[in-house]
Design a protein around this motif. Structure first.
Motif, PDB file in Angstrom:
ATOM      1  N   ALA A 248       7.071   4.589   4.972  1.00 28.58           N
ATOM      2  CA  ALA A 248       5.725   4.661   5.547  1.00 28.58           C
ATOM      3  C   ALA A 248       5.775   4.625   7.062  1.00 28.58           C
ATOM      4  CB  ALA A 248       4.872   3.503   5.018  1.00 28.58           C
TER       5      ALA A 248
ATOM      6  N   THR B  49       2.804   4.533  -3.481  1.00 27.74           N
ATOM      7  CA  THR B  49       1.816   4.010  -2.533  1.00 27.74           C
ATOM      8  C   THR B  49       2.217   4.321  -1.096  1.00 27.74           C
ATOM      9  OG1 THR B  49       1.273   2.197  -4.047  1.00 27.74           O
ATOM     10  CG2 THR B  49       0.663   1.917  -1.729  1.00 27.74           C
ATOM     11  N   SER B  50       3.497   4.135  -0.800  1.00 27.91           N
ATOM     12  CA  SER B  50       3.994   4.408   0.546  1.00 27.91           C
ATOM     13  C   SER B  50       3.948   5.898   0.860  1.00 27.91           C
ATOM     14  CB  SER B  50       5.425   3.887   0.671  1.00 27.91           C
ATOM     15  OG  SER B  50       5.954   4.151   1.945  1.00 27.91           O
TER      16      SER B  50
ATOM     17  N   LEU C 275       1.970   8.059  -0.189  1.00 28.45           N
ATOM     18  CA  LEU C 275       0.591   8.517  -0.007  1.00 28.45           C
ATOM     19  C   LEU C 275       0.014   8.095   1.341  1.00 28.45           C
ATOM     20  CD1 LEU C 275      -0.859   7.895  -3.592  1.00 28.45           C
ATOM     21  CD2 LEU C 275      -0.253  10.088  -2.529  1.00 28.45           C
TER      22      LEU C 275
ATOM     23  N   ALA D 131       0.048   4.808   2.676  1.00 25.47           N
ATOM     24  CA  ALA D 131      -0.461   3.446   2.795  1.00 25.47           C
ATOM     25  C   ALA D 131       0.295   2.685   3.880  1.00 25.47           C
ATOM     26  CB  ALA D 131      -0.326   2.717   1.458  1.00 25.47           C
ATOM     27  N   GLY D 132      -0.385   1.780   4.530  1.00 22.18           N
ATOM     28  CA  GLY D 132       0.239   0.975   5.575  1.00 22.18           C
ATOM     29  C   GLY D 132       0.975  -0.223   5.027  1.00 22.18           C
TER      30      GLY D 132
ATOM     31  N   THR E 229       0.303  -3.429   5.103  1.00 21.76           N
ATOM     32  CA  THR E 229      -0.494  -4.429   4.390  1.00 21.76           C
ATOM     33  C   THR E 229      -0.740  -4.015   2.949  1.00 21.76           C
ATOM     34  OG1 THR E 229      -1.597  -5.046   6.453  1.00 21.76           O
ATOM     35  CG2 THR E 229      -2.651  -5.725   4.406  1.00 21.76           C
ATOM     36  N   VAL E 230      -1.014  -2.729   2.729  1.00 24.98           N
ATOM     37  CA  VAL E 230      -1.244  -2.241   1.366  1.00 24.98           C
ATOM     38  C   VAL E 230       0.021  -2.343   0.530  1.00 24.98           C
ATOM     39  CG1 VAL E 230      -1.922  -0.248  -0.028  1.00 24.98           C
ATOM     40  CG2 VAL E 230      -3.091  -0.720   2.129  1.00 24.98           C
ATOM     41  N   VAL E 231       1.159  -2.062   1.143  1.00 27.68           N
ATOM     42  CA  VAL E 231       2.428  -2.214   0.429  1.00 27.68           C
ATOM     43  C   VAL E 231       2.599  -3.650  -0.047  1.00 27.68           C
ATOM     44  CG1 VAL E 231       4.947  -2.195   0.703  1.00 27.68           C
ATOM     45  CG2 VAL E 231       3.585  -0.290   1.579  1.00 27.68           C
TER      46      VAL E 231
ATOM     47  N   VAL F 163       0.429  -4.355  -3.112  1.00 27.39           N
ATOM     48  CA  VAL F 163       1.074  -3.838  -4.321  1.00 27.39           C
ATOM     49  C   VAL F 163       2.212  -4.765  -4.745  1.00 27.39           C
ATOM     50  CG1 VAL F 163       2.391  -1.897  -5.280  1.00 27.39           C
ATOM     51  CG2 VAL F 163       0.422  -1.468  -3.801  1.00 27.39           C
TER      52      VAL F 163
END
Length: 456
Positions: free
Chosen positions: A260, A414-415, A417, A419-420, A422-424, A427
Motif C-alpha cells: 500500500a 484490502t491493500s 484496493l 486501503a491505508g 489504518t484500514v489494514v 482488517v
C-alpha cells in the motif's frame, strides 16, 4: 480450588512473567528509541530487519512453550528428575537448531530483507542490521529453552531477573555503540545490532547456568541424548506449525503495508521525498507497541501453561478447568486495562521514538485501532496458553492454518484496493484476532484437550 487461592497462584506466576515479558519487547523498543534518532530510513530498516529476526526466533518459541508444558506435566506427576532431563534435551535441541539458522540468516540477509520490496536505502539499512544481529540467534534460542524449563518448574522469577539485567545492558550498549561514547567508536545502526548480540549472549549464559545447577542437584544427565532430542523435536512440530501461521500472518500484514505504501508513493499521495519510509516506519512502531502489549497479556498465558500442565500431569481435570475459567476472566480485564491505557497514551507515544512529524501523526489512528482489540487479545492469549499447557498443539496448528488461509488473501486484497495503514490494521483485528478467538473458544468449551498423565 478456592478462588482466592487460585488467584494467588496465578499471580505468583503471572506477575514475574508479566515483568519478564514486558522486558522482552523492550529490546526492540530500546533499539527503536535509539535508532529512531538516526533517521526515518534507519528506523524503517530496523523495522524490516527486526521483523525477519523476530520471525526466525519466533518460529522456535516451541522451545519455551513445549518445554514448559512437558516439564510441568512431569513435575505434576512427581518426576522432578525426569522433568529436568527433559529440559536439558530442550537445551541441546536449541543449539542444534540455532547454529545452522544463524549461518543461514546471516548469509541470506539481503534476500530475506528484499522480500518486502522496500526502497534501496531502507533495504541497505535492514541488511546491515540483520547480518550482525543474526549472531544472537543461538543465544536467543537458549534463552527460550531455559526459560521454558524454569517456567515448567513453576519459577518465573529467575527469567525476570535475567531479562531486566539483559535489557539494561542492551540499552547501555546501544547508546554506547550507536553514538560512540569515550573510546567507543560511533557505529550507528550496526552498533545497535552489536549491542543486542552482546546482551543476548550474557542472558543465555546466566540462564543455562541456573538450569545446569538444578539438573546436577537432581542427578539428571547433562549429556545430549539423541532419543530425547528427537522426542523434543517431534513434540515441537505442531507448535512450530502454529507459530509459523502466526508469524506468517504478521509478515503478510507487513507485506500489505509495504504494498500500500509503494502504491501511495507512486500515486503521489505521500509527502515529496518521503517515499515508502513513513508508513513502513509507522507500522514498525505500531507493531512493536502491539507486541509489547501482547507480551503483557501473555503473562497470564504463561501462568496457564505452567499450572494447566501441572494439574493435568497430576490427573486433576477439574482443577485444570477451574484455572482456565478464572484466567479467561483475568484476560478480559487485563485487555480492557491495556486498551484504555493505549488509547489515552496514543497522541504522545510517537514522540518517544521519532522526531518525524509525519510518522507521529500517522501512528495515532493505528494505535486507537490496536487499543480497541486489546480485550480480544487478552482472551486469545490466555486460551492459547491453556491449550499449549495441555499439550494440544495439533489443534492449535490446524486452527492456525485455517485462520491464516482466511486472513492472508483478505488483507492483501484490502491493500491492493488502495486501503491505508489504518484500514489494514482494522482488517488485522477483525479477521486475524477475531478468527483466533473463534477457534480457541470452540476448543476450550469441549473436553478433548483435558488429557491427563505425565505425557500429553
Amino acid at each position: 480450588m478456592n478462588r482466592r487461592a487460585l488467584d494467588r497462584e496465578i499471580a505468583r506466576l503471572a506477575v514475574p512473567a508479566f515483568l519478564a515479558l514486558v522486558a522482552e519487547p523492550l529490546f526492540l523498543l530500546g533499539d527503536a528509541a535509539v535508532v529512531g534518532h538516526l533517521g526515518t530510513r534507519e528506523l524503517a530498516g530496523l523495522g524490516l530487519a527486526g521483523t525477519v529476526l523476530s520471525t526466525v526466533v519466533g518460529l522456535c518459541v516451541f522451545l519455551a512453550y513445549g518445554t514448559t508444558a512437558g516439564v510441568a506435566r512431569q513435575l505434576g506427576a512427581g518426576r522432578r528428575r525426569e522433568a529436568l532431563a527433559q529440559g536439558v534435551d530442550g537445551l541441546w535441541l536449541a543449539v542444534a537448531i540455532g547454529v545452522p539458522v544463524t549461518v543461514a540468516t546471516s548469509l541470506l540477509a539481503r534476500p530475506l530483507v528484499s522480500v518486502f520490496g522496500a526502497s534501496g536505502g531502507v533495504e541497505d539499512a535492514a541488511t546491515t542490521y540483520l547480518r550482525i544481529a543474526a549472531l544472537g540467534t543461538t543465544p536467543l534460542l537458549l534463552v527460550l529453552a531455559t526459560t521454558g524449563v524454569l517456567r515448567g518448574l513453576q519459577d518465573t522469577r529467575t527469567p525476570l531477573v535475567v531479562a531486566v539485567a539483559g535489557n539494561a545492558a542492551n540499552l547501555a550498549l546501544n547508546i554506547l555503540l550507536v553514538y560512540g561514547v569515550g573510546p567507543a567508536p560511533r557505529l550507528e545502526l550496526a552498533g545497535s545490532a552489536v549491542g543486542s548480540v552482546l546482551a543476548q549472549v550474557a542472558m543465555a549464559v546466566a540462564l543455562v547456568a541456573v538450569v545446569v545447577r538444578a539438573a546436577r542437584r537432581e542427578g539428571a544427565s547433562l549429556r545430549p541424548h539423541a532419543a530425547g532430542i528427537r522426542a523434543a523435536g517431534r513434540a515441537g512440530v505442531p507448535l512450530l506449525v502454529r507459530t509459523l501461521t502466526l508469524r506468517a500472518s504478521l509478515l503478510v500484514t507487513t507485506a500489505a503495508v509495504v504494498l500500500a505504501a509503494g502504491e501511495a508513493a507512486d500515486a503521489g499521495a505521500v509527502a515529496a521525498g518521503s517515499g515508502d519510509a513513513v508508513p513502513i516506519a509507522t507500522h514498525q512502531l505500531a507493531l512493536t507497541i502491539w507486541n509489547f502489549l501482547a507480551f503483557v497479556l501473555d503473562a497470564i498465558a504463561i501462568a496457564a501453561q505452567a499450572i494447566t500442565g501441572r494439574h493435568l500431569g497430576a490427573g486433576d481435570r477439574k482443577a485444570a478447568r477451574e484455572v482456565t475459567d478464572r484466567m479467561v476472566q483475568w484476560g478480559v480485564r487485563s485487555g480492557v486495562a491495556t486498551g484504555v491505557l493505549l488509547a489515552v497514551a496514543s497522541p504522545w507515544l510517537g514522540a518517544l521514538f521519532t522526531p518525524d512529524a509525519a510518522v507521529r501523526d500517522a501512528l495515532v489512528p493505528v494505535l486507537l485501532v490496536a487499543a480497541a482489540f486489546q480485550p480480544v487479545a487478552g482472551v486469545v492469549f490466555v486460551l492459547d496458553g491453556v491449550l499449549i499447557g495441555a499439550g494440544d498443539g495439533r489443534y492449535l496448528a490446524v486452527a492456525g492454518l485455517v485462520v491464516l488461509g482466511g486472513y492472508a488473501p483478505l488483507v492483501l486484497l484490502t491493500s491492493a484496493l488502495g486501503a491505508g495503514l489504518t484500514v489494514v490494521w482494522v482488517v488485522f483485528g477483525l479477521a486475524f484476532m477475531g478468527g483466533r478467538l473463534a477457534t480457541l473458544l470452540r476448543r476450550s468449551r469441549g473436553e478433548e484437550w483435558l488429557v491427563t498423565g505425565a505425557a500429553a
